[in-house]
Write an enzyme that holds these catalytic residues in place. Structure first.
Site, PDB file in Angstrom:
ATOM      1  N   GLY A   1     -10.914   2.006  12.419  1.00  0.00           N
ATOM      2  CA  GLY A   1     -10.464   2.656  13.893  1.00  0.00           C
ATOM      3  C   GLY A   1     -11.447   2.836  14.792  1.00  0.00           C
ATOM      4  O   GLY A   1     -11.713   2.365  15.875  1.00  0.00           O
TER       5      GLY A   1
ATOM      6  N   ARG B   1     -11.427  15.740   7.384  1.00  0.00           N
ATOM      7  CA  ARG B   1     -11.995  16.171   5.958  1.00  0.00           C
ATOM      8  C   ARG B   1     -13.489  16.666   6.688  1.00  0.00           C
ATOM      9  O   ARG B   1     -14.299  16.273   7.643  1.00  0.00           O
ATOM     10  CB  ARG B   1     -12.171  15.198   5.159  1.00  0.00           C
ATOM     11  CG  ARG B   1     -11.200  14.768   4.483  1.00  0.00           C
ATOM     12  CD  ARG B   1     -11.235  13.717   3.177  1.00  0.00           C
ATOM     13  NE  ARG B   1     -10.118  13.166   2.958  1.00  0.00           N
ATOM     14  CZ  ARG B   1      -9.484  11.677   3.028  1.00  0.00           C
ATOM     15  NH1 ARG B   1     -10.635  11.114   3.323  1.00  0.00           N
ATOM     16  NH2 ARG B   1      -8.446  11.266   2.655  1.00  0.00           N
TER      17      ARG B   1
ATOM     18  N   ARG C   1      -2.636  -1.998  -3.642  1.00  0.00           N
ATOM     19  CA  ARG C   1      -3.779  -1.259  -3.253  1.00  0.00           C
ATOM     20  C   ARG C   1      -3.612  -0.083  -4.335  1.00  0.00           C
ATOM     21  O   ARG C   1      -2.502   0.654  -4.325  1.00  0.00           O
ATOM     22  CB  ARG C   1      -3.795  -0.777  -2.020  1.00  0.00           C
ATOM     23  CG  ARG C   1      -5.019   0.152  -1.938  1.00  0.00           C
ATOM     24  CD  ARG C   1      -4.822   0.775  -0.331  1.00  0.00           C
ATOM     25  NE  ARG C   1      -5.961   1.788  -0.263  1.00  0.00           N
ATOM     26  CZ  ARG C   1      -6.150   2.889   0.393  1.00  0.00           C
ATOM     27  NH1 ARG C   1      -4.972   3.368   0.906  1.00  0.00           N
ATOM     28  NH2 ARG C   1      -7.100   3.655   0.350  1.00  0.00           N
TER      29      ARG C   1
ATOM     30  N   HIS D   1     -12.604   3.293  -0.164  1.00  0.00           N
ATOM     31  CA  HIS D   1     -12.808   2.074   0.745  1.00  0.00           C
ATOM     32  C   HIS D   1     -13.410   0.885   0.361  1.00  0.00           C
ATOM     33  O   HIS D   1     -13.934   0.110   1.060  1.00  0.00           O
ATOM     34  CB  HIS D   1     -13.493   2.649   2.002  1.00  0.00           C
ATOM     35  CG  HIS D   1     -12.660   3.657   2.799  1.00  0.00           C
ATOM     36  ND1 HIS D   1     -13.366   4.674   3.474  1.00  0.00           N
ATOM     37  CD2 HIS D   1     -11.478   3.976   3.089  1.00  0.00           C
ATOM     38  CE1 HIS D   1     -12.624   5.539   4.145  1.00  0.00           C
ATOM     39  NE2 HIS D   1     -11.356   5.015   3.993  1.00  0.00           N
TER      40      HIS D   1
ATOM     41  N   ASN E   1       0.974  -1.376   0.186  1.00  0.00           N
ATOM     42  CA  ASN E   1       0.115  -0.056   0.026  1.00  0.00           C
ATOM     43  C   ASN E   1       0.853   1.120   0.028  1.00  0.00           C
ATOM     44  O   ASN E   1       1.374   1.508   1.043  1.00  0.00           O
ATOM     45  CB  ASN E   1      -0.881   0.092   1.174  1.00  0.00           C
ATOM     46  CG  ASN E   1      -1.887   1.153   1.259  1.00  0.00           C
ATOM     47  OD1 ASN E   1      -1.883   2.035   0.489  1.00  0.00           O
ATOM     48  ND2 ASN E   1      -2.615   1.131   2.140  1.00  0.00           N
TER      49      ASN E   1
ATOM     50  N   GLU F   1      -8.459  -4.881   4.971  1.00  0.00           N
ATOM     51  CA  GLU F   1      -8.204  -4.485   3.586  1.00  0.00           C
ATOM     52  C   GLU F   1      -7.131  -5.468   3.048  1.00  0.00           C
ATOM     53  O   GLU F   1      -7.054  -5.935   1.981  1.00  0.00           O
ATOM     54  CB  GLU F   1      -7.884  -3.143   3.413  1.00  0.00           C
ATOM     55  CG  GLU F   1      -9.138  -2.352   3.705  1.00  0.00           C
ATOM     56  CD  GLU F   1      -8.866  -0.941   4.066  1.00  0.00           C
ATOM     57  OE1 GLU F   1      -8.623  -0.702   5.118  1.00  0.00           O
ATOM     58  OE2 GLU F   1      -9.223  -0.014   3.070  1.00  0.00           O
TER      59      GLU F   1
ATOM     60  N   HIS G   1     -17.655   2.621   7.634  1.00  0.00           N
ATOM     61  CA  HIS G   1     -16.397   2.509   7.712  1.00  0.00           C
ATOM     62  C   HIS G   1     -15.640   3.803   8.399  1.00  0.00           C
ATOM     63  O   HIS G   1     -15.840   4.714   7.634  1.00  0.00           O
ATOM     64  CB  HIS G   1     -15.524   2.221   6.277  1.00  0.00           C
ATOM     65  CG  HIS G   1     -14.197   2.354   6.338  1.00  0.00           C
ATOM     66  ND1 HIS G   1     -13.444   0.990   5.993  1.00  0.00           N
ATOM     67  CD2 HIS G   1     -13.396   3.214   6.704  1.00  0.00           C
ATOM     68  CE1 HIS G   1     -12.086   1.301   6.365  1.00  0.00           C
ATOM     69  NE2 HIS G   1     -11.778   2.575   6.385  1.00  0.00           N
ATOM     70  N   LEU G   2     -15.543   3.557   9.605  1.00  0.00           N
ATOM     71  CA  LEU G   2     -15.189   4.948  10.480  1.00  0.00           C
ATOM     72  C   LEU G   2     -13.944   4.682  10.844  1.00  0.00           C
ATOM     73  O   LEU G   2     -13.230   4.315  12.164  1.00  0.00           O
ATOM     74  CB  LEU G   2     -16.022   5.249  11.555  1.00  0.00           C
ATOM     75  CG  LEU G   2     -17.555   5.051  11.464  1.00  0.00           C
ATOM     76  CD1 LEU G   2     -18.258   5.040  12.524  1.00  0.00           C
ATOM     77  CD2 LEU G   2     -18.144   6.030  10.315  1.00  0.00           C
TER      78      LEU G   2
ATOM     79  N   MET H   1     -10.607   9.886  18.000  1.00  0.00           N
ATOM     80  CA  MET H   1     -11.825   9.789  18.759  1.00  0.00           C
ATOM     81  C   MET H   1     -11.560   9.585  20.195  1.00  0.00           C
ATOM     82  O   MET H   1     -12.324   9.905  21.269  1.00  0.00           O
ATOM     83  CB  MET H   1     -12.578   8.820  18.234  1.00  0.00           C
ATOM     84  CG  MET H   1     -14.078   8.581  18.702  1.00  0.00           C
ATOM     85  SD  MET H   1     -14.967  10.079  18.721  1.00  0.00           S
ATOM     86  CE  MET H   1     -15.493  10.194  16.882  1.00  0.00           C
TER      87      MET H   1
HETATM   88  P1  ADP Z   1      -7.173   5.087   8.564  1.00  0.00           P
HETATM   89  O1  ADP Z   1      -8.184   5.743   8.209  1.00  0.00           O
HETATM   90  O2  ADP Z   1      -5.792   6.018   9.061  1.00  0.00           O
HETATM   91  O3  ADP Z   1      -6.786   3.693   8.340  1.00  0.00           O
HETATM   92  P2  ADP Z   1      -7.891   3.699  11.180  1.00  0.00           P
HETATM   93  O4  ADP Z   1      -9.037   2.827  10.525  1.00  0.00           O
HETATM   94  O5  ADP Z   1      -6.705   2.993  11.784  1.00  0.00           O
HETATM   95  O6  ADP Z   1      -7.466   4.815  10.331  1.00  0.00           O
HETATM   96  O7  ADP Z   1      -8.585   4.626  12.393  1.00  0.00           O
HETATM   97  C1  ADP Z   1      -7.805   5.351  13.096  1.00  0.00           C
HETATM   98  C2  ADP Z   1      -8.679   6.121  13.947  1.00  0.00           C
HETATM   99  O8  ADP Z   1      -9.393   5.213  14.829  1.00  0.00           O
HETATM  100  C3  ADP Z   1      -8.012   7.178  14.980  1.00  0.00           C
HETATM  101  O9  ADP Z   1      -7.814   8.483  14.551  1.00  0.00           O
HETATM  102  C4  ADP Z   1      -9.022   7.224  16.082  1.00  0.00           C
HETATM  103  O10 ADP Z   1      -9.789   8.250  16.022  1.00  0.00           O
HETATM  104  C5  ADP Z   1      -9.736   5.886  16.042  1.00  0.00           C
HETATM  105  N1  ADP Z   1      -9.552   4.967  17.143  1.00  0.00           N
HETATM  106  C6  ADP Z   1      -8.321   4.035  17.332  1.00  0.00           C
HETATM  107  N2  ADP Z   1      -8.469   3.402  18.192  1.00  0.00           N
HETATM  108  C7  ADP Z   1      -9.518   3.645  18.979  1.00  0.00           C
HETATM  109  C8  ADP Z   1     -10.187   3.491  20.536  1.00  0.00           C
HETATM  110  N3  ADP Z   1      -9.663   2.482  21.178  1.00  0.00           N
HETATM  111  N4  ADP Z   1     -11.181   4.206  20.876  1.00  0.00           N
HETATM  112  C9  ADP Z   1     -11.654   5.153  19.896  1.00  0.00           C
HETATM  113  N5  ADP Z   1     -11.140   5.490  18.843  1.00  0.00           N
HETATM  114  C10 ADP Z   1     -10.224   4.857  18.364  1.00  0.00           C
END
Ligand code: ADP
Length: 405
Positions: free
Chosen positions: A334, A245, A95, A184, A10, A388, A212-213, A287
């Site tokens: 995440g 964003r 990717r 995504h 990636n 992914e 997907h957050l 978060m």
């Molecule tokens: P990316 O879009 O960079 O691939 P990820 O899917 O790894 O991101 O998500 C990263 C985000 O997940 C971090 O910025 C954070 O906001 C959130 N995150 C990660 N671990 C936790 C947790 N234990 N509790 C709440 N939010 C979390």
């Protein structure tokens, strides 16, 4: 010897993430990351996963470009007996962010395919050039090996025109290839399929809303395994409130900032992509930190959270209406996988739609796909960790396996 390994790459503008998988059992042999490529001190973190312990090795040194980065990765893999010259390596899966309308499936890369990915640079100026560099470098290292492109946009190419077209002048839109592509897609495909399995059903038989957050965030409506709508658009800027964003807003905000605020297009681009969303609203995009601040009584963080949740709820409602019948709402990435308060708040008050979250189930921390809705709820609410890299490796191996058969 049968070649059963797949290297997944990636390549970002200044980073390369990689995983080496053995497709006999989908196990990881090594994972790693090169960051800050081209800067004064780059960093390579490599974790071999064979032989029990997962001791990471880190190097900080100047790594000038993607080619140097990939060579450094190859050296690390070779030190663990997993070198790129191994006959066990079946293919490299890349990717690729933007595949336009042409690439609806993973594709073995040849010159024509590379040219087409290049042709899409104007609609993905931040992503496709890095992906192309990654592909070229990998080709130089192993010219004999099949290289496969797995596109972020591919899963969304099934969207009907009614969802994919913006309501603007058709000739202008077509001339500049302006439409909803969505991103995504690898995650939305993987997670929607896994959700069907979690419900004990075939993907063809279920309708799912995938949320997907991550730092970037997108929602999709998936009917019977096919995407029918998604929240990201021409670029990943549209849709949900994200880490940095803005997501949806009146497009006239841009004219206003240019005409009245005297901002340049590049400044507005940076504002909306890098300085908006959660970070723009409260100064934090993680978060975890936002929740800590809310618990400490911080009102700015609380408002940012409310705006994030309000948008999320609007998309759940919109995609519920688009699908007509929903079997599951699923959280991933995440934030989706880890932030129980986000899941609880996003579904709160939607009981009339058959949606509810069980507090005890929601608070369980786990890496497994799981249901968090109470028995009585008409619609399942689930948490399904995305993967992914595994999906890219699976798609790559399926394609190359067929070729070798
Ligand atoms: P990316 O879009 O960079 O691939 P990820 O899917 O790894 O991101 O998500 C990263 C985000 O997940 C971090 O910025 C954070 O906001 C959130 N995150 C990660 N671990 C936790 C947790 N234990 N509790 C709440 N939010 C979390």
């Amino acid at each position: 010897m049968t070649a059963t390994r797949v290297l997944v790459l990636n390549s970002g503008s200044s980073s390369v993430k990689y995983q080496l998988l053995d497709m006999r059992d989908s196990s990881r042999l090594a994972v790693g990351l090169v960051e800050r490529i081209g800067e004064e001190t780059s960093r390579l973190k490599h974790t071999p996963l064979t032989g029990g312990g997962a001791e990471s090795r880190e190097r900080e040194e100047p790594i000038a470009d993607h080619e140097a980065a990939l060579r450094a990765v190859a050296d690390e893999l070779a030190a663990d007996g997993l070198g790129l010259d191994s006959p066990e390596l079946a293919a490299i899966g890349h990717r690729v962010v933007h595949g336009g309308l042409k690439f609806t499936e993973p594709t073995v890369i040849d010159d024509a395919v590379l040219k087409e990915i290049e042709r899409l640079v104007p609609v993905a100026p931040l992503h496709n050039p890095a992906n192309i560099t990654g592909i070229r470098t990998a080709q130089a290292l192993r010219p004999d090996l099949p290289q496969v492109a797995v596109f972020d946009t591919a899963f969304h190419t099934t969207m009907p025109e009614s969802a994919a077209r913006y309501a603007i002048d058709v000739a202008t839109a077509d001339e500049h290839r302006v439409r909803r592509y969505g991103f995504h897609g690898t995650s939305h495909a993987y997670v929607s399929r896994k959700t069907a399995r979690l419900l004990g059903k075939a993907p063809e038989d279920v309708n799912v809303i995938v949320l997907h957050l991550g730092n970037g965030a997108s929602a999709s409506a998936v009917r019977g395994g096919r995407c029918v709508d998604t929240s990201m658009g021409l670029t990943p800027l549209e849709g949900l409130v994200m880490g940095t964003r803005s997501g949806d807003m009146d497009p006239a905000v841009i004219f206003h900032l240019a005409r009245v605020g005297k901002m340049s297009i590049d400044e507005i681009d940076i504002l909306l992509n890098k300085k908006s969303g959660l970070i723009g609203l409260c100064g934090d995009n993680d978060m975890r930190e936002i929740r800590r601040r809310i618990d400490a009584g911080d009102e700015e963080a609380a408002l940012a959270f409310e705006i994030y949740i309000h948008r999320l709820k609007k998309y759940i409602g919109a995609y519920y209406a688009a699908l007509g019948r929903v079997d599951a709402v699923v959280f991933t990435a995440g934030v989706g996988e880890n932030a129980a308060p986000v899941r609880e708040a996003a579904v709160a008050g939607l009981e009339e739609l058959g949606l509810a979250v069980d507090g005890a189930l929601n608070s369980v921390r786990s890496d497994e796909a799981r249901l968090i809705s109470p028995e009585y709820a008409r619609v399942a609410v689930a948490v399904v960790p995305t993967d992914e890299e595994l999906e890219i490796a699976d798609q790559t191996y399926a394609l190359v396996g067929d070729r070798n058969a």
